[in-house]
Enzyme design. Sequence first.
Site, PDB file in Angstrom:
ATOM      1  CG  ASP A 152      -1.790  -1.161   1.402  1.00  0.00           C
ATOM      2  OD1 ASP A 152      -2.003  -1.865   0.396  1.00  0.00           O
ATOM      3  OD2 ASP A 152      -2.277  -1.386   2.520  1.00  0.00           O
ATOM      4  CG  ASP A 154       0.470   2.853   4.713  1.00  0.00           C
ATOM      5  OD1 ASP A 154      -0.736   2.606   4.575  1.00  0.00           O
ATOM      6  OD2 ASP A 154       1.334   1.973   4.890  1.00  0.00           O
TER       7      ASP A 154
END
Length: 234
Positions: A152, A154
């Site tokens: 991901d 972040d």
Amino acid sequence: MQVCAAPPFAIAHALSCDARWRPHDLLLLQRLPAFDGEPSWVREAFGRAPYAVVRRALAADGFVAIGMRGVGRSERYGTWAASADVVSAVSPEALAFSCTPLAGRNALPAFATLAALQDDATGPLSAFTWGPTGSAGFELATHVPTVTASSDLDLLIRTHDKPLARNLAIELLDYLQALAQRIAVRVDAQLDTPAGGVALAEWAAGKPRVLARHERGPQLIADPWGPASHGDDA
């Protein structure tokens, strides 16, 4: 954190946080104290990259709450460092525009998304101070390959002194989700507010109360920027 060391001080002395560092800052350490129950991977991880992330927890004077990260998601460890052992610190917003990925890693989805955000000077995120955390932030700071093709991106968005209206939160979330869908990556954005860390998606959803992760512990709160959210150590 999935594992956390017992504090090396009396709980009654955990009254504040060192104002020199904020949650999500990455600290370069000259030494990492060992505590009972430390996972076996921690020493190897520290030898590979002597960095730790500041976590949200009160500490006694002379200590800072930190988190160590290993190779996989299961390797996360909350522990403590002596303030005197901090060599330097870098914030997420400093990483956003002063560091670049290692050669040949720009095409990884997390870094490609970060580059798109950096290049968009007129998008809704440009109105805020922001930067990468998680694996992308760690790799940018340490130059140790950490991001994978499935990582991901972040983000931390500073809104401590700038309340984010719900309609603007929705616009910002839609913008990030559209970019994430185009690049095929998940973007997880957290707002830094006086009440602590609040998920952008949760605030944009219009819930009566949202979960704020504060140094004193998580709390459900209606307004992360309201008078009740301003603590001495917020």
